[in-house]
Design an enzyme around this catalytic site. Sequence first.
Site, mmCIF file in Angstrom:
data_model
loop_
_atom_site.group_PDB
_atom_site.id
_atom_site.type_symbol
_atom_site.label_atom_id
_atom_site.label_comp_id
_atom_site.label_asym_id
_atom_site.label_seq_id
_atom_site.Cartn_x
_atom_site.Cartn_y
_atom_site.Cartn_z
ATOM 1 N N HIS A 8 0.848 -1.199 0.000
ATOM 2 C CA HIS A 8 0.000 0.000 0.000
ATOM 3 C C HIS A 8 0.882 1.248 0.000
ATOM 4 O O HIS A 8 1.953 1.267 0.625
ATOM 5 C CB HIS A 8 -0.886 0.045 1.250
ATOM 6 N N SER A 72 -6.515 1.729 4.810
ATOM 7 C CA SER A 72 -7.277 2.311 5.920
ATOM 8 C C SER A 72 -7.829 3.683 5.566
ATOM 9 O O SER A 72 -8.713 4.186 6.246
ATOM 10 C CB SER A 72 -6.399 2.407 7.171
ATOM 11 N N GLU A 283 2.492 -6.719 2.931
ATOM 12 C CA GLU A 283 1.641 -5.611 3.387
ATOM 13 C C GLU A 283 2.483 -4.364 3.646
ATOM 14 O O GLU A 283 2.060 -3.429 4.314
ATOM 15 C CB GLU A 283 0.910 -6.021 4.689
#
Lengths: 340, 340
Positions: A8, A72, A283
Amino acid sequence: MIIDCHGHYTTAPAALQEFRDASLARLKDPALPVPAEPQISDDEIRATIEGNQLRVVRERGHDMTIFSPRASAMGHHVDDPATAVTWARVCNDLIYRVTTLFPDYYAGAAQLPQVAGEPLDSSVAELERAVTELGFVGCNLNPDPAGGFWSSPPLTDEYWFPLYEKMTELDVPAMIHVSTSCNPAVHTLGAHYLNADTTTFMQLVQGSLFERFPTLRFVIPHGGGAVPYHWGRYQGIATREKFPPIGQNVMTNVWFDTCVYHQPGIDLLTGVISPDNILFASEMLGAVRGDNPDGGFSWDDTRRYVEAAKLTDSDRARIFETNARRVYPRLDARLKAQGR
Amino acid sequence: MIIDCHGHYTTAPAALQEFRDASLARLKDPALPVPAEPQISDDEIRATIEGNQLRVVRERGHDMTIFSPRASAMGHHVDDPATAVTWARVCNDLIYRVTTLFPDYYAGAAQLPQVAGEPLDSSVAELERAVTELGFVGCNLNPDPAGGFWSSPPLTDEYWFPLYEKMTELDVPAMIHVSTSCNPAVHTLGAHYLNADTTTFMQLVQGSLFERFPTLRFVIPHGGGAVPYHWGRYQGIATREKFPPIGQNVMTNVWFDTCVYHQPGIDLLTGVISPDNILFASEMLGAVRGDNPDGGFSWDDTRRYVEAAKLTDSDRARIFETNARRVYPRLDARLKAQGR
């Protein structure tokens, strides 16, 4: 080759979040001006990538990362469809620039402009744009756009079918990934993410989605939530409740990633789940940063755990590379075009 | 000695459910008569226990089970406090009769008459009654009485403190256990139960509850949900978010049970979590019944997995017996009174 299917852009330049904040402020007070879209230079992008994700990628020897906007921050709980559309477009355009500045290292996965309870038309359109115009190879699909309240129907419901039809047409998979938890009882990184993985898997066990969409593909991140640890429980529940066998009903179309941050967890994952159903991922830079004080290496250095797991070289190669090429055929095509 | 800390009366005589159904029907239509409380003979109780749980207990050689009403039937989402009070009392009274008919095999744990958003006074009162009048040794505490919507504050919130004060005074622990999921996206046994374990653990990581209640004790069932599988993730999040070390802030007062239904899961649990923090349990007859077709034994025969785990005899004895005597001192007292 090592393909990390789960990265991300958590280090995007501050102008991105400032734009988001201004957009949200204007939702509360429509008298505010329409915020200008963020102006970010190539040098700023380079600095935020090279000093962060790419530095670690080089240290660890990953070759390619499937890169998406910060999960998020997707913020699908904000119930204004136009805001969601703009935010997804701006975030995806920034990812596109990362993939053009570092084409050897990054391929894009799209944020979708989901809003709980709203039709998926704009998500279908943004997926099409991201894949056909920006060259993205996948997307992130949020099964709980309400952010911890689970007000959407299960992923087996026809509500989701328009998106599945477009995914099938474009031949791209989705990583099932929620965004921030708006529920004070449910911590985003320590509960909501893992619960979503677990919940979604069970939705698939209860249904027969892949009969209807035989080429649809889902990646369930964070090592599949609680699922591999409770693999016996799922087999037993499926038998008791007369669901079809999980191997034939779910695992034909589902992959778990390796975002499990200790050796015993990776050992369990690779011992219980077929190596055909595991995709390497870190991640990174994600939920967990910093070093394990006992080990002197980063918690999220998942390559280390996969290397140490009891796997044949062939199985390890599937986890590191060949499964990802199969799940993300557009990534495979890009790599081949690069001679890789 | 083998103490199973997690058994439910899932095989109670049909009259119990008929009473519940009539109570719920009357909530919808107050013109209906007040249903008579269920009339169940000792022989009926004996038959439903001896032919089911106790048969398996004897086959597997468990010595004592901490037994509570059927968790999925607690139904805390039914928002009528008087109905909740009656239902908990009737269910607990039935458990009491099991413990008096089979005192060598069963000790009681109480269902509490929780209702989402309501004060805990009636739960405090029922806990006191169950412990002081019925001789129960613990209770089940539902962190999400809304049934899959997580509308209650985290377990670290002062909303829960009256119950913790009573638990402390009586020196009884709570197993954290949700009831049925009312959320169609979240399967009760395959998602909601495990998510609750995961969510609750993270609530405790975020807070400092045991500073305030140093002798309060929680059992997190189903092997701790996703937690042991993601043990590295929790360590990393605690460090990154500057929560106190989990070992000192949580694991002083929390135990995971062994309701994990395959050998690799139990191996991970016992390899990652200190044997001081694990309690033997089977959830029997619970979520998963029937045999593993590959092994020819029951999925929930957790004794088999714990026996096969790489543990010293001393550690195995803690998991099977001595931890439970410490966590449930009233059980220890009962056993000692029986000369065990």
